[in-house]
Design an enzyme around this catalytic site. Structure first.
Site, short mmCIF file in Angstrom:
data_model
loop_
_atom_site.label_atom_id
_atom_site.label_comp_id
_atom_site.label_asym_id
_atom_site.label_seq_id
_atom_site.Cartn_x
_atom_site.Cartn_y
_atom_site.Cartn_z
N HIS A 101 -22.98 95.77 91.73
CA HIS A 101 -23.35 94.50 91.09
C HIS A 101 -24.27 93.70 91.98
O HIS A 101 -24.26 93.85 93.20
CB HIS A 101 -22.10 93.67 90.75
CG HIS A 101 -21.25 93.35 91.93
ND1 HIS A 101 -20.35 94.25 92.47
CD2 HIS A 101 -21.18 92.24 92.71
CE1 HIS A 101 -19.75 93.70 93.51
NE2 HIS A 101 -20.24 92.48 93.69
N HIS A 103 -25.61 89.75 92.80
CA HIS A 103 -25.34 88.32 92.66
C HIS A 103 -26.65 87.57 92.44
O HIS A 103 -27.62 87.79 93.17
CB HIS A 103 -24.71 87.75 93.94
CG HIS A 103 -23.37 88.32 94.28
ND1 HIS A 103 -22.21 87.63 94.08
CD2 HIS A 103 -23.00 89.52 94.81
CE1 HIS A 103 -21.17 88.37 94.49
NE2 HIS A 103 -21.63 89.52 94.95
P1 5GP Z 1 -18.50 91.25 96.09
O1 5GP Z 1 -17.95 90.57 97.30
O2 5GP Z 1 -17.78 92.52 95.76
O3 5GP Z 1 -20.00 91.40 96.15
O4 5GP Z 1 -18.30 90.21 94.92
C1 5GP Z 1 -17.38 90.33 93.90
C2 5GP Z 1 -17.46 89.06 93.11
O5 5GP Z 1 -16.77 89.26 91.90
C3 5GP Z 1 -16.84 87.86 93.79
O6 5GP Z 1 -17.83 86.85 93.99
C4 5GP Z 1 -15.74 87.41 92.85
O7 5GP Z 1 -15.65 86.03 92.72
C5 5GP Z 1 -16.13 88.07 91.54
N1 5GP Z 1 -15.00 88.45 90.71
C6 5GP Z 1 -13.88 89.13 91.12
N2 5GP Z 1 -13.06 89.33 90.08
C7 5GP Z 1 -13.66 88.77 89.00
C8 5GP Z 1 -13.28 88.67 87.63
O8 5GP Z 1 -12.22 89.12 87.20
N3 5GP Z 1 -14.15 88.03 86.81
C9 5GP Z 1 -15.33 87.51 87.26
N4 5GP Z 1 -16.12 86.90 86.35
N5 5GP Z 1 -15.72 87.59 88.54
C10 5GP Z 1 -14.90 88.23 89.39
#
Ligand code: 5GP
Ligand code: ZN
Length: 138
Positions: A101, A103
């Site tokens: 993903h 951001h």
């Molecule tokens: P990472 O640190 O893996 O790049 O970011 C994962 C992101 O996913 C985090 O910013 C977190 O807030 C978001 N996230 C985690 N679980 C969920 C969820 O169930 N729904 C949504 N909309 N965002 C999520």
């Protein structure tokens, strides 16, 4: 889909809710549940991969098209003065959800978000690192 539960695959399947802002055949975008700034969006390929290291070219190319489209919409929709595009790959880099993903983070002058700081190389290190990386290219 991996053997383990994947929260983003569940969102893609509609099994759990999300504030979806965009969807096409290959990607979906929804609001991050804990935004760095309000309007922080995650752009997610529908085909499951863990991160940049195992994602297929066929997944990443259309993903970047969506990222650009949504960056425009986030800027217009939030009034952001700038946008950060960010991707965490593996836990050492802060990845918490192991489904590829990107951001999209709306930014404003003096919004209090502190970016990481750079550190200069010492003598000879820069060329050494450049050689190591060039040699490692597949
Ligand atoms: P990472 O640190 O893996 O790049 O970011 C994962 C992101 O996913 C985090 O910013 C977190 O807030 C978001 N996230 C985690 N679980 C969920 C969820 O169930 N729904 C949504 N909309 N965002 C999520
Ligand atoms: Zn997944």
């Amino acid at each position: 889909m991996t053997e383990e539960r994947c929260i983003f695959c569940e969102i893609i399947a509609g099994a759990i809710p999300a504030a979806v802002v965009y969807e096409d055949e290959e990607s979906i975008a929804f609001l991050d549940i804990t935004p760095i700034n309000q309007g922080h969006v995650l752009v997610v390929p529908k085909h499951h991969s863990r991160n940049i290291f195992d994602a297929r070219h066929e997944t990443l190319a259309p993903l970047m098209r969506s990222v650009q489209k949504i960056a425009h919409a986030v800027r217009a929709g939030t009034g952001a003065e700038g946008i950060n595009i960010h991707m965490n790959n593996e836990s050492a880099a802060g990845q918490a959800v192991f489904h590829t993903h990107i951001h999209i983070i709306p930014r404003f002058h003096e919004d209090g978000i502190v970016m990481w700081k750079g550190h200069p190389y010492s003598d000879g290190e820069m060329q050494k690192l450049a050689t190591q990386i060039k040699t490692a290219l597949l």
